[in-house]
Design an enzyme around this catalytic site. Sequence first.
Site, PDB file in Angstrom:
ATOM      1  CG  HIS A  54      21.032  11.058  40.024  1.00  0.00           C
ATOM      2  ND1 HIS A  54      20.578  10.189  40.983  1.00  0.00           N
ATOM      3  CD2 HIS A  54      22.054  10.422  39.396  1.00  0.00           C
ATOM      4  CE1 HIS A  54      21.294   9.072  40.946  1.00  0.00           C
ATOM      5  NE2 HIS A  54      22.201   9.189  39.998  1.00  0.00           N
ATOM      6  CD  GLU A  56      16.041  13.409  41.215  1.00  0.00           C
ATOM      7  OE1 GLU A  56      16.947  13.306  40.349  1.00  0.00           O
ATOM      8  OE2 GLU A  56      15.430  12.433  41.674  1.00  0.00           O
ATOM      9  CB  CYS A  79      18.237   7.565  43.870  1.00  0.00           C
ATOM     10  SG  CYS A  79      19.510   8.802  44.153  1.00  0.00           S
ATOM     11  CB  SER A 171      18.191  -6.282   1.600  1.00  0.00           C
ATOM     12  OG  SER A 171      19.390  -5.988   2.252  1.00  0.00           O
ATOM     13  CG  ASP A 203      23.217  -6.696   4.417  1.00  0.00           C
ATOM     14  OD1 ASP A 203      23.198  -7.225   3.292  1.00  0.00           O
ATOM     15  OD2 ASP A 203      22.212  -6.570   5.138  1.00  0.00           O
ATOM     16  CD  GLU A 293      19.824  -1.915  12.967  1.00  0.00           C
ATOM     17  OE1 GLU A 293      19.901  -2.016  11.728  1.00  0.00           O
ATOM     18  OE2 GLU A 293      20.146  -0.897  13.572  1.00  0.00           O
ATOM     19  CB  THR A 297      18.287 -16.858  10.830  1.00  0.00           C
ATOM     20  OG1 THR A 297      18.071 -17.068   9.432  1.00  0.00           O
ATOM     21  CG2 THR A 297      18.569 -18.173  11.521  1.00  0.00           C
TER      22      THR A 297
HETATM   23  N1  LIG Z   1      15.481  -5.651   5.643  1.00  0.00           N
HETATM   24  C1  LIG Z   1      15.898  -5.854   6.867  1.00  0.00           C
HETATM   25  O1  LIG Z   1      15.353  -5.324   7.822  1.00  0.00           O
HETATM   26  C2  LIG Z   1      17.076  -6.738   7.099  1.00  0.00           C
HETATM   27  C3  LIG Z   1      17.722  -6.678   8.321  1.00  0.00           C
HETATM   28  C4  LIG Z   1      18.776  -7.543   8.538  1.00  0.00           C
HETATM   29  C5  LIG Z   1      19.146  -8.427   7.546  1.00  0.00           C
HETATM   30  N2  LIG Z   1      18.499  -8.424   6.367  1.00  0.00           N
HETATM   31  C6  LIG Z   1      18.863  -9.385   5.342  1.00  0.00           C
HETATM   32  O2  LIG Z   1      18.743 -10.676   5.917  1.00  0.00           O
HETATM   33  C7  LIG Z   1      19.657 -11.544   5.274  1.00  0.00           C
HETATM   34  C8  LIG Z   1      20.440 -12.297   6.334  1.00  0.00           C
HETATM   35  O3  LIG Z   1      19.549 -12.956   7.203  1.00  0.00           O
HETATM   36  P1  LIG Z   1      19.878 -14.352   7.845  1.00  0.00           P
HETATM   37  O4  LIG Z   1      18.630 -14.840   8.452  1.00  0.00           O
HETATM   38  O5  LIG Z   1      20.592 -15.181   6.858  1.00  0.00           O
HETATM   39  O6  LIG Z   1      20.990 -13.982   8.911  1.00  0.00           O
HETATM   40  P2  LIG Z   1      20.971 -13.439  10.422  1.00  0.00           P
HETATM   41  O7  LIG Z   1      19.660 -13.649  11.068  1.00  0.00           O
HETATM   42  O8  LIG Z   1      21.600 -12.103  10.418  1.00  0.00           O
HETATM   43  O9  LIG Z   1      22.026 -14.423  11.048  1.00  0.00           O
HETATM   44  C9  LIG Z   1      21.671 -15.753  11.253  1.00  0.00           C
HETATM   45  C10 LIG Z   1      22.838 -16.478  11.840  1.00  0.00           C
HETATM   46  O10 LIG Z   1      23.060 -16.046  13.176  1.00  0.00           O
HETATM   47  C11 LIG Z   1      23.778 -17.062  13.821  1.00  0.00           C
HETATM   48  N3  LIG Z   1      23.233 -17.322  15.125  1.00  0.00           N
HETATM   49  C12 LIG Z   1      23.922 -17.254  16.294  1.00  0.00           C
HETATM   50  N4  LIG Z   1      23.162 -17.624  17.310  1.00  0.00           N
HETATM   51  C13 LIG Z   1      21.959 -17.961  16.812  1.00  0.00           C
HETATM   52  C14 LIG Z   1      20.766 -18.468  17.391  1.00  0.00           C
HETATM   53  N5  LIG Z   1      20.645 -18.691  18.710  1.00  0.00           N
HETATM   54  N6  LIG Z   1      19.746 -18.728  16.575  1.00  0.00           N
HETATM   55  C15 LIG Z   1      19.823 -18.517  15.266  1.00  0.00           C
HETATM   56  N7  LIG Z   1      20.928 -18.031  14.646  1.00  0.00           N
HETATM   57  C16 LIG Z   1      21.993 -17.759  15.421  1.00  0.00           C
HETATM   58  C17 LIG Z   1      23.643 -18.328  12.965  1.00  0.00           C
HETATM   59  O11 LIG Z   1      24.865 -18.541  12.255  1.00  0.00           O
HETATM   60  P3  LIG Z   1      26.180 -19.050  13.008  1.00  0.00           P
HETATM   61  O12 LIG Z   1      25.701 -19.933  14.126  1.00  0.00           O
HETATM   62  O13 LIG Z   1      26.945 -19.747  11.973  1.00  0.00           O
HETATM   63  O14 LIG Z   1      26.844 -17.814  13.498  1.00  0.00           O
HETATM   64  C18 LIG Z   1      22.593 -17.950  11.956  1.00  0.00           C
HETATM   65  O15 LIG Z   1      22.741 -18.601  10.720  1.00  0.00           O
HETATM   66  C19 LIG Z   1      20.510 -10.690   4.389  1.00  0.00           C
HETATM   67  O16 LIG Z   1      20.045 -10.811   3.063  1.00  0.00           O
HETATM   68  C20 LIG Z   1      20.267  -9.296   4.887  1.00  0.00           C
HETATM   69  O17 LIG Z   1      20.422  -8.328   3.873  1.00  0.00           O
HETATM   70  C21 LIG Z   1      17.478  -7.602   6.108  1.00  0.00           C
END
Ligand SMILES: NC(=O)c1ccc[n+]([C@@H]2O[C@H](COP(=O)([O-])OP(=O)(O)OC[C@H]3O[C@@H](n4cnc5c(N)ncnc54)[C@H](OP(=O)(O)O)[C@@H]3O)[C@@H](O)[C@H]2O)c1
Length: 366
Positions: A54, A56, A79, A171, A203, A293, A297
Amino acid sequence: MDTAADITAMRRAITLAARGLGSTSPNPVVGCVITDAAGAVVGEGFHQRAGGPHAEVHALRAAGERARGSTAYVTLEPCDHTGRTGPCSQALLAAGISRVVYAVADPTPGAAGGGDTLRHAGVRAEQGLLADEAEAGNAAWLASVRRGRPYVLWKYAATLDGRIAAADATSRWITSPEARADVHRLRAEADAVLVGSGTARTDDPQLAVRGIDGVTQPLRVVVDTNATAVKPGARVLDDTAPTLVAVADDAPAGHLPEAAVLRLPRAGAGPGLDITALLGALHTRGVRSVLLEGGPTLAGAFVAAGTVDKVVGYLAPVLLGAGPAALADAGISTISRALRLDVTETVRIGPDLRITAVPAPARKGN
Ligand SMILES: NC(=O)c1ccc[n+]([C@@H]2O[C@H](COP(=O)([O-])OP(=O)(O)OC[C@H]3O[C@@H](n4cnc5c(N)ncnc54)[C@H](OP(=O)(O)O)[C@@H]3O)[C@@H](O)[C@H]2O)c1
């Protein structure tokens, strides 16, 4: 009363503590500075990795005999329990420290009580100096102890009109190299980096830390309910860092390395996996901080579940006019239910803007 020297020493301890970010979980980051009666620093240390000494103990070793009669400044209450290492309260007593100033009380049941042990043994033990700064430095760990799940930082990179990809799903790259380098710092400070199956499919991200020497690579996690997005040869399965692919209990995952498969229940309502179960499973594995990240969705599902603790948005001076928004459906259908945030920082990163925000107190409760 706290003197300017007390404040200087504690601030140095907070700076030292931050050097452990990303490599101490499931333990907190902790820094320690020991000063002699004249105020000269005789020992310094920070907790470097779980299982190691730790803060300390590092500082006491550096101070040696000069620790006798000195003051120890520690960012977290020493601790009082024997884990993989002995209790720091006893180490401080054995070294003859006469005053201990600690910033934040340890909220861990079983580990707390170091302050009282020191007081009962006749040491002047004082709590609270620079508590807010020390608490901020340990925000992820403290929140994980209090909530019983990992702290979640959701990060996204968007255009000025709030889009994270173009209409054709491309993206790369919305933000500048400087902003992307900053993301690697966030990854380095996290225990796990998490994306959804949509991002993995589009990606094929590697999700490793690049460009930072000596870093502890975070666990890479893909939430891929039906085990269809992460294929053999996916970059996230390379040997740079450990990986977990979270799949449903009944998903056919024979094509994935067995050790990489994390089976979880499906969400009770809506698509995908149960977010609370996912965070619980990661917590059980020692993950205290998650860098979410995306994509939009999965981020929406985390917001809907009340499990986003901090948001870092990188905004690029770019317009797209079409393409997905940073956040998809988060179960918010009317303005009165919007998740209000408090901005804690705005910084220019190269040509981009980094905005950091946390849920406003009225809406925290998660
Ligand atoms: N610029 C940025 O910061 C950034 C960052 C990340 C991504 N992106 C872009 O975002 C796009 C992809 O985004 P996206 O929204 O399609 O995909 P996402 O958010 O990466 O994945 C969504 C998928 O996760 C799964 N999932 C599992 N558990 C879930 C839950 N409890 N709730 C919701 N979804 C859940 C679902 O598919 P299943 O259930 O079939 O597994 C859902 O369709 C790409 O174009 C990527 O390049 C951009």
